[in-house]
Design a protein around this motif. Structure first.
Motif, PDB file in Angstrom:
ATOM      1  N   GLY A  47     -35.411 -23.360  87.078  1.00 35.83           N
ATOM      2  CA  GLY A  47     -36.471 -23.489  86.200  1.00 35.83           C
ATOM      3  C   GLY A  47     -37.581 -24.514  86.541  1.00 35.83           C
ATOM      4  N   ARG A  48     -37.771 -24.762  87.887  1.00 41.54           N
ATOM      5  CA  ARG A  48     -38.558 -25.865  88.308  1.00 41.54           C
ATOM      6  C   ARG A  48     -40.082 -25.759  87.852  1.00 41.54           C
ATOM      7  NH1 ARG A  48     -35.498 -25.734  92.830  1.00 41.54           N
ATOM      8  NH2 ARG A  48     -36.315 -23.920  93.436  1.00 41.54           N
ATOM      9  N   GLN A  49     -40.534 -24.613  87.830  1.00 41.01           N
ATOM     10  CA  GLN A  49     -41.928 -24.318  87.722  1.00 41.01           C
ATOM     11  C   GLN A  49     -42.024 -24.473  86.192  1.00 41.01           C
ATOM     12  OE1 GLN A  49     -44.130 -23.855  89.767  1.00 41.01           O
ATOM     13  NE2 GLN A  49     -42.690 -23.117  91.688  1.00 41.01           N
TER      14      GLN A  49
ATOM     15  N   PRO B 117     -47.875 -14.842  90.230  1.00 36.57           N
ATOM     16  CA  PRO B 117     -46.695 -15.507  89.969  1.00 36.57           C
ATOM     17  C   PRO B 117     -46.904 -16.726  88.986  1.00 36.57           C
ATOM     18  CG  PRO B 117     -47.152 -15.035  92.338  1.00 36.57           C
ATOM     19  CD  PRO B 117     -48.339 -14.361  91.473  1.00 36.57           C
ATOM     20  N   THR B 118     -48.156 -17.472  89.109  1.00 33.22           N
ATOM     21  CA  THR B 118     -48.221 -18.539  88.411  1.00 33.22           C
ATOM     22  C   THR B 118     -48.343 -17.931  87.047  1.00 33.22           C
ATOM     23  OG1 THR B 118     -49.758 -18.558  90.135  1.00 33.22           O
ATOM     24  CG2 THR B 118     -49.366 -20.606  89.012  1.00 33.22           C
ATOM     25  N   ILE B 119     -49.044 -16.765  86.655  1.00 34.34           N
ATOM     26  CA  ILE B 119     -49.213 -16.208  85.418  1.00 34.34           C
ATOM     27  C   ILE B 119     -47.721 -16.191  84.841  1.00 34.34           C
ATOM     28  CG2 ILE B 119     -49.903 -14.361  83.840  1.00 34.34           C
ATOM     29  CD1 ILE B 119     -52.317 -14.244  85.676  1.00 34.34           C
ATOM     30  N   SER B 120     -46.890 -15.520  85.819  1.00 35.33           N
ATOM     31  CA  SER B 120     -45.385 -15.288  85.133  1.00 35.33           C
ATOM     32  C   SER B 120     -44.753 -16.672  84.829  1.00 35.33           C
ATOM     33  CB  SER B 120     -44.591 -14.938  86.441  1.00 35.33           C
ATOM     34  OG  SER B 120     -43.968 -15.733  87.151  1.00 35.33           O
ATOM     35  N   THR B 121     -45.080 -17.811  85.158  1.00 35.93           N
ATOM     36  CA  THR B 121     -44.586 -18.945  84.823  1.00 35.93           C
ATOM     37  C   THR B 121     -45.127 -19.168  83.343  1.00 35.93           C
ATOM     38  OG1 THR B 121     -44.767 -20.163  87.046  1.00 35.93           O
ATOM     39  CG2 THR B 121     -44.542 -21.617  85.283  1.00 35.93           C
ATOM     40  N   PHE B 122     -46.365 -18.991  83.204  1.00 35.64           N
ATOM     41  CA  PHE B 122     -46.894 -19.071  81.863  1.00 35.64           C
ATOM     42  C   PHE B 122     -46.096 -18.046  80.780  1.00 35.64           C
ATOM     43  CE2 PHE B 122     -50.041 -21.384  83.717  1.00 35.64           C
ATOM     44  CZ  PHE B 122     -50.102 -22.409  82.768  1.00 35.64           C
ATOM     45  N   GLY B 123     -45.847 -16.923  81.466  1.00 34.12           N
ATOM     46  CA  GLY B 123     -44.990 -15.744  80.571  1.00 34.12           C
ATOM     47  C   GLY B 123     -43.885 -16.511  80.163  1.00 34.12           C
TER      48      GLY B 123
END
Lengths: 768, 768
Positions: B179-181, B540-546
């Motif tokens: 879960g780094r991001q 991919p970054t949006i997926s971190t926000f997800g």
């Protein structure tokens, strides 16, 4: 030669030529040279880009043209012209005969014409006619005249007429020479439009695809909306509804019928909102912000270049040989020039600027140092005369007595601020309580007395001239609010005791003043102060946006008034008119517009229109407002409201947000400019800087940092009688802030290069 | 030593020590060194920051720990654990006995424990217990166990119980090593909180001052709201209403009573909206954006340093002396290492990377070139084998015939794309028309056939292996959609003709597929493609926000379900239940919640809760939704909704917008990295680059640029059989994008400095 896609015109006549003309003048050329150089410096200082004639008469006319009085006058006439909408049909204040408004408008138009003629005398004929701004103004004036005459003719003959030329009025704000900032904002928007439109088309494609899917998924299911109408059966209706969903105004209502039918359908709306509301709206902001910044940067770069060129011109007018190896300007000439440019400058301030320019104390400065002059003049240096408190000179024995010193020490103590913060808090609670309770009402007098006492004590401790100096915003704020509250309260109680009744209006004012008094508490919290200072600093730029919004609103208000006037009527809340429930228009029966009692949101006069447009800008319920007006006219009226949304919310508001973002980043990251630093260094070198424990410093700064309890007059003899302080990070002009914003990005070469290309003309804005 | 306020722990044990341990190992140290070095490189490549034990067993366990299968497994268990909420009380799908969910949860908890034990074997004991992540997981597991046992006990005894430990479940997502991001996002938020809170307090001060003013101005006027309740008489109620106005959800309704009373009162609301809605909300975005960027930048800087240190470790394990003046690594060793790190790499790709690293063709590389390895591995190089079309080898006579060449030339022609764009447009119109018309229904078969023909023609023209290569997103999209539509349509008509009825579900799928087919038109417009590519890249970054949103939503959903479950009931639209009008709760009689028929927006199960929270995120009508739940519980329930608004809308959504802004600016401004350029240069030098008129290129790129009508097999012999292309600007990892975002800001020294301070530890996130 820079590739410059923004300033449209390439100007073949160079500034060099103008300079040459100036040099080849007759015997008393020296005075004229000074006049001309002063105009160049002043133009550079305020970033004016007008290629005026260099003949002495033209220069004098040009100076008159730039006089602040003339500028105020022209804005006054524009305000009057725009304000005519209040009296014109459909009028907020009726009973103004047509001839009266027409005469006022005629006077305004004559003023604009006079201003334009004045301008034409200042610049060459060729330039005058090549500038789209001037053509625009001429067209606006002519069309207004024609429209006015036809309208008056039609009306007196009893026919129907439309005052369509009123749309053109706000364009005057854009096209007058003073509207530089506004023109630049419009130009930035225009340049960003292609990029925005690509995203917009993709966005509309997405909306129409989703609408098609919605039609196929929900159209045949026989669902009903809350009002009982068929749900999602008409394609265009779906597109509109989903467009409204992007603005979030009909969420979650638009989803409910499908969601009630099956939970799975929520997925459709979730995906839609994710893509169109969140991602696309963010992309709009990103694109608007990025493009706006990019073009603005280029324009400011051009401005900086133009400024430099003007200063090179001024230098070549004044330069003397024989002073050093290079041509230079002597101190005497420089001094004469500065006095011409800024007559009000104190000699101390002037000496300070000279000592910054002439670093090596040669008695003359070269081109490089000379060119900095407008930037130096734009740095606001606060000159403070350290004077003893007036009471010291009048009643020295009393003022320096132990008791008096004790009082002053208390006032300077940190605790004094804390005690008054506490008083403000208690006051806030008292205001919240019922003011009809006599105890509470009398407490108000106590608070007023306490606030007055505070001001008097501060005036006793610090020199009143320092206390009320120009930069002491909170001192002024306090004093004005307290005294106004005192007057209003006394007036109110006099009225109550003598006539036995209270005026609601005066009470309202008293209440507002009381609450405003509490705002001062913000100033004692360091963190809050920095945020507020940043907001105050970006104030001038926000005012450009205010003008931008005014232009857009005015145009939409005029169109809206022609389209929708008198379709909806407002009945006062206590009216018993049977038409009240549907705003006097049977077509509104059963609509949400009537149900929510939105009757006062109409286009029946200019003020109502502006308030309605503001509500549309806030977006919420805009579809219900639009729905009301489509119900009383035609479904195509939606186009008006959608266009308003696209223009104001998608473009203008995003630019506003972009500007606040950028301004905040600048405040957070950009350091003082090179020149500011060198002035500050010089001030420190000369030991003329104002210490924070001086009365000139911010009083609260003082109180917070003054831990050693040194009185203000502890060592008055040791310090010079004159002190300086830089009003750091405060800009006299909006350009200053902009230039600072992009200073980091402007490479050194841009500033130093001797650019011979003369294509920096008056920024034109022809297409509005 | 950098001052680093973000990573909380200073780790005293250095990587140097680990390296020393590795070197002092026994005889078969060479293999071990390679294993260890490979792990270092892999960690550097994926930015893992785990201080594993360097003993051979630990290294092997560590490799297993990082195996993708293990990571997928742990995410699966987390999804199952989170998904249990669907079956647990209040359940979406009831009838699952408590013991069943409990056993599933027990299995999940055991899996988490096993993973943790595995982790504890990999790193030293001391480190394990010093890492707050591990402590967090242990606490979560223990609390979940305790809660589960008590709950099962209470339930079987027939008592009331609350599954409070469900709140902790999403925190597992944050605290697992993968879960780094997410941890970084949370850390950025936490670091930005102080700044945000100053603005928030100032904002709340402003709201409370305005509320006080509103109370004094409107409280005594006896105004009524639309519902007939007193208007603005209670201070706390005013604060709430004005807070809602900031979210624009009750505009213009909250203003109408005052505005109806007097137009002057509109000024109050205009000023309020200007200050609190526009200025403060923009300032929130500015502060969130600025702080988020600042802290993220610092973290990425630390990451880059840590990566470099790991590579220095790996180098010191493999370095040989005697190759050059400095210690170096030979090509053979380098090759062995790369094969260990990335077993699947093609030898051609490996050779390419080597030739980039070893610029001078020495046969060995120094430390500086070696350290670049992870960045080189992270650049996605597409290896293409130029093979002739399979049909050329099988039926050369037929495939190279004039007719066949003609067909292929047509398919490659620009017009082919235009014709199909036209077909798509016609198809869109047909979809919009009524599909029950037999003509329209049959037209669908024609369109399907046309789309199939297009795919077949393209497969005939280009090598199918190139057509379906990994980077041909639109080819895959097309084929999948068309074939799925074909199957669904056939299935649907089979069903209709045989059983005489149509399944609504299958029809829905058919419709969705049909509309999706139209989306392809976007790809043929260059401008749209660039925008969409940017959006895909930030995916991919949006997926971190997800994930971030999932964690927040899950916690709020669990709390909401405990607070509000079964307070509101949904009745299907066709129900005739008398309670339907007020959602089965008499307290809702007459509320807007019931009037708008929001009954299905409830907290009765986890899916409904998530949808409701999404509606609250969209903001519109959130006060009516909140109003419904306060009506059925207590006015203090508002706190839940206001906190949700502050957390999600003011903080999370602003960070989302900030991220999209930043990503777009990066796409617009940042150029290719230094390494990408050197790889591209090398590819060009070696003449191995894929030209756009090759089948490997984007097919549409090809069709647009291919003006010379050269067939794909026009000169197949002249070109090498192997080609490369950089999947430019595409990042394998989110860190890659972030590093690129800040690359420009990271000074060269940061990257080159030999930093000995070992305080870059595993980024910890203890406080969640």
């Amino acid at each position: 030669m820079p590739t410059n896609g923004n300033t449209e015109k390439v100007d073949s006549e160079t500034l060099e030529d103008q300079g040459a003309n100036g040099n080849s003048a007759d015997v008393d050329s020296k005075t004229k040279d000074f006049d001309l150089a002063a105009v160049y410096v002043s133009d550079a200082q305020y970033n004016r880009n007008i290629f005026f004639d260099t003949s002495p008469q033209a220069v004098r006319l040009y100076q008159l043209y730039n006089h602040w009085g003339m500028q105020v006058l022209i804005y006054l006439f524009i305000i009057v012209d725009l304000g005519l909408a209040v009296f014109e049909e459909p009028a907020l204040i009726p009973d103004m005969p047509i001839w009266a408004t027409s005469i006022v408008e005629l006077i305004c138009l004559m003023a604009f014409t006079a201003r334009l003629i004045h301008y034409s005398k200042v610049i060459s004929h060729e330039r005058f006619w090549r500038d789209p701004k001037n053509i625009c103004i001429i067209v606006i004036i002519s069309l207004s005249l024609i429209d006015m005459i036809t309208y008056v003719g039609l009306k007196t003959a009893g026919h129907f007429g439309v005052r369509w030329s009123r749309l053109l009025r706000p364009l005057l704000l854009v096209n007058i020479t003073e509207g530089r900032q506004l023109r630049r904002a419009f130009r930035s928007i225009r340049n960003a439009l292609p990029q925005i439109s690509y995203v917009f088309f993709l966005f509309m494609f997405s909306v129409s695809m989703f609408s098609l899917m919605a039609l196929k998924l929900f159209g045949k299911r026989g669902l009903k909306t809350m009002e009982g109408t068929p749900y999602f059966t008409d394609y265009l209706e779906i597109v509109f509804q989903l467009y409204v969903l992007v603005t979030t105004a009909n969420s979650p209502d638009v989803m409910m019928p499908a969601y009630n039918y099956s939970s799975f359908f929520a997925v459709f709306f979730i995906v839609y909102i994710l893509i169109n509301t969140y991602i696309f709206m963010s992309v709009f902001l990103a694109v608007v912000y990025n493009n706006y910044k990019k073009y603005l940067k280029e324009e400011v770069r051009q401005l900086v270049k133009a400024k430099r060129r003007k200063m090179v011109r001024a230098f070549s007018l004044l330069q003397q040989s024989g002073l050093g190896e290079e041509p230079a300007v002597s101190q005497a000439r420089w001094k004469q020039l500065v006095c011409l440019v800024q007559p009000g400058i104190s000699s101390a301030h002037r000496e300070l600027l000279w000592s910054v320019s002439d670093e090596n104390k040669n008695g003359y400065i070269g081109k490089l140092a000379f060119v900095q002059l407008p930037d130096l003049l734009n740095i606001e240096v606060i000159t403070m005369k350290t004077r003893p408190h007036p009471l010291t000179t009048r009643f020295p024995g009393f003022y320096e007595s132990t008791a008096s010193r004790f009082v002053r020490r208390i006032v300077q103590h940190k605790a004094f601020v804390y005690i008054y913060d506490l008083i403000i808090l208690v006051n806030a609670v008292f205001i919240g309580l019922d003011e009809e309770n006599p105890f509470i009402a009398n407490a108000e007098w106590v608070f007023l007395a306490l606030y007055l006492l505070e001001i008097l004590l501060k005036l006793y401790t610090w020199d009143p001239r320092a206390f009320f100096s120009r930069h002491q915003f909170w001192n002024w704020f306090d004093t004005v609010i307290v005294i106004a509250a005192l007057i209003a309260t006394i007036f109110n109680s006099a009225l109550t005791s003598s006539e036995g009744y209270t005026s609601r209006q005066i009470l309202d004012i008293v209440f507002i003043l009381r609450v405003l008094r509490l705002v001062r508490v913000v100033d004692s919290i360091q963190r809050f102060r920095t945020i507020i200072n940043t907001l105050i600093k970006i104030g001038p730029t926000i005012s450009t946006f205010g003008q931008l919004i005014l232009v857009i609103y005015y145009i939409f208000a005029m169109v809206g008034m022609e389209l929708f006037k008198d379709k909806v009527h407002f009945f006062p809340p206590n009216s018993t008119d049977p038409h009240k429930d549907y705003c006097g228009n049977p077509l509104l029966k059963g609509t949400a517009f009537a149900k929510f009692n939105y009757c006062k949101n109409n286009f029946n006069d200019v003020v109502s229109s502006f308030i309605l447009l503001l509500e549309l800008t806030v977006v919420n319920q805009w579809h219900e407002l639009a729905g009301g007006f489509t119900a009383v006219t035609h479904v195509s009226a939606r186009i008006f409201f959608v266009i308003f949304h696209i223009v104001v919310v998608i473009i203008i508001i995003n630019i506003f947000v972009a500007f606040i973002l950028e301004a905040f980043f600048v405040e957070y990251t950009v350091d003082k400019s090179h020149l500011q630093t060198s002035i500050e260094k010089k001030i420190e070198e000369l030991e003329l800087n104002i210490n924070l424990d001086e009365p000139g410093g911010n009083l609260v700064d003082l109180m917070e940092t003054n831990e050693n309890d040194l009185g203000p007059s502890a060592a008055p003899k040791d310090r010079p009688a004159l002190m300086f302080k830089i009003a750091s990070k405060r800009y006299k002009t909006v350009d200053g802030l902009l230039q600072k914003m992009f200073e980091a990005d402007l490479s050194k070469e841009d500033l130093d290069e001797e650019d011979e290309s003369p294509n920096i003309t008056n920024p034109v804005f022809g297409s509005v």
